[in-house]
Motif scaffolding. Structure first.
Motif, PDB file in Angstrom:
ATOM      1  N   UNK A   1      -3.419   1.452  -8.868  1.00 31.92           N
ATOM      2  CA  UNK A   1      -3.141   2.042 -10.179  1.00 31.92           C
ATOM      3  C   UNK A   1      -2.443   3.385  -9.945  1.00 31.92           C
ATOM      4  N   UNK A   2      -1.141   3.416 -10.117  1.00 29.65           N
ATOM      5  CA  UNK A   2      -0.339   4.573  -9.731  1.00 29.65           C
ATOM      6  C   UNK A   2      -0.486   5.779 -10.654  1.00 29.65           C
ATOM      7  N   UNK A   3      -0.868   5.577 -11.905  1.00 34.96           N
ATOM      8  CA  UNK A   3      -0.948   6.684 -12.859  1.00 34.96           C
ATOM      9  C   UNK A   3      -2.373   7.193 -13.072  1.00 34.96           C
ATOM     10  N   UNK A   4      -3.344   6.588 -12.431  1.00 34.74           N
ATOM     11  CA  UNK A   4      -4.740   7.003 -12.617  1.00 34.74           C
ATOM     12  C   UNK A   4      -5.143   8.021 -11.563  1.00 34.74           C
ATOM     13  N   UNK A   5      -6.092   8.848 -11.909  1.00 36.80           N
ATOM     14  CA  UNK A   5      -6.591   9.879 -10.990  1.00 36.80           C
ATOM     15  C   UNK A   5      -7.033   9.232  -9.681  1.00 36.80           C
ATOM     16  N   UNK A   6      -6.553   9.746  -8.575  1.00 38.22           N
ATOM     17  CA  UNK A   6      -6.915   9.229  -7.258  1.00 38.22           C
ATOM     18  C   UNK A   6      -6.167   7.973  -6.852  1.00 38.22           C
ATOM     19  N   UNK A   7      -5.342   7.442  -7.733  1.00 32.97           N
ATOM     20  CA  UNK A   7      -4.579   6.219  -7.458  1.00 32.97           C
ATOM     21  C   UNK A   7      -5.456   5.138  -6.809  1.00 32.97           C
TER      22      UNK A   7
ATOM     23  N   UNK B   1       2.043  -2.998 -16.086  1.00 32.83           N
ATOM     24  CA  UNK B   1       1.148  -4.091 -16.469  1.00 32.83           C
ATOM     25  C   UNK B   1      -0.073  -3.501 -17.165  1.00 32.83           C
ATOM     26  N   UNK B   2      -0.833  -4.356 -17.807  1.00 29.27           N
ATOM     27  CA  UNK B   2      -2.053  -3.938 -18.487  1.00 29.27           C
ATOM     28  C   UNK B   2      -3.212  -4.056 -17.502  1.00 29.27           C
ATOM     29  N   UNK B   3      -3.831  -2.919 -17.180  1.00 24.14           N
ATOM     30  CA  UNK B   3      -4.967  -2.877 -16.261  1.00 24.14           C
ATOM     31  C   UNK B   3      -6.215  -2.559 -17.070  1.00 24.14           C
TER      32      UNK B   3
ATOM     33  N   UNK C   1       0.437  -0.757 -21.242  1.00 23.23           N
ATOM     34  CA  UNK C   1       0.982  -0.929 -19.899  1.00 23.23           C
ATOM     35  C   UNK C   1       0.960   0.372 -19.105  1.00 23.23           C
ATOM     36  N   UNK C   2       0.784   0.241 -17.800  1.00 21.35           N
ATOM     37  CA  UNK C   2       0.807   1.392 -16.897  1.00 21.35           C
ATOM     38  C   UNK C   2       1.387   0.955 -15.559  1.00 21.35           C
ATOM     39  N   UNK C   3       1.922   1.905 -14.790  1.00 23.12           N
ATOM     40  CA  UNK C   3       2.527   1.521 -13.510  1.00 23.12           C
ATOM     41  C   UNK C   3       1.469   1.157 -12.471  1.00 23.12           C
TER      42      UNK C   3
ATOM     43  N   UNK D   1       7.752  -9.045  -0.835  1.00 25.36           N
ATOM     44  CA  UNK D   1       7.962  -7.601  -0.870  1.00 25.36           C
ATOM     45  C   UNK D   1       7.056  -6.945  -1.916  1.00 25.36           C
ATOM     46  N   UNK D   2       6.383  -5.836  -1.529  1.00 25.22           N
ATOM     47  CA  UNK D   2       5.560  -5.091  -2.482  1.00 25.22           C
ATOM     48  C   UNK D   2       6.395  -4.722  -3.699  1.00 25.22           C
ATOM     49  N   UNK D   3       5.742  -4.727  -4.859  1.00 25.24           N
ATOM     50  CA  UNK D   3       6.459  -4.538  -6.114  1.00 25.24           C
ATOM     51  C   UNK D   3       5.718  -3.579  -7.026  1.00 25.24           C
ATOM     52  N   UNK D   4       6.433  -2.603  -7.585  1.00 20.17           N
ATOM     53  CA  UNK D   4       5.878  -1.720  -8.605  1.00 20.17           C
ATOM     54  C   UNK D   4       6.296  -2.271  -9.969  1.00 20.17           C
TER      55      UNK D   4
END
Length: 124
Positions: free
Chosen positions: A95-101, A45-47, A20-22, A39-42
């Motif tokens: 993808x909030x935790x990946x380079x460049x989001x 999840x598995x990407x 899982x990642x944010x 409403x947008x949600x953080x």
């Protein structure tokens, strides 16, 4: 809950703990504007992303710019953890935790799985 349901929940939780990642689920209306009813949600999840390779369908011709992505990407939401709005085609995922989001577009949603809601993703 049946024994099968218990095993399914245990497996889903184990996979999500490791993979899982944010991500941000950005819900859009038909005009590609923020949907005021969802409403947008953080969430975590598995990407799963394809390799990102594109093949030129014109066999090298520089006049044609048609290409095809080799592998699709998917976002897997655990039913047991996700209680937000149902994603739809046209929504976006970041993808909030990946380079460049990086951003992805939701191409299709399958909610038929017992333990997961699966979003097929494309380039945004």
């Amino acid at each position: 809950m049946s024994e099968l349901d218990d095993l399914r929940a245990e497996l889903t939780e184990a996979v999500d703990d490791v993979m899982g990642e944010p991500v941000l689920l950005a819900f859009l209306d038909g005009e590609q504007q923020s949907d005021p009813t969802r409403e947008n949600t953080a969430v975590s999840a598995v990407l799963r992303c394809g390799a990102g390779h594109a093949f030129n369908l014109s066999k090298g011709s520089k006049k044609e710019r048609t290409s095809l992505s080799a592998e699709p990407s998917f976002l897997e939401l655990a039913r047991s953890d996700y209680d937000g709005p149902m994603p739809k085609s046209g929504d976006k995922v970041q993808a909030l935790a990946r380079a460049g989001k990086p951003w992805f577009e939701v191409l299709d949603v399958s909610d038929r799985g017992a333990s997961r809601i699966i979003l097929e993703l494309g380039e945004a």
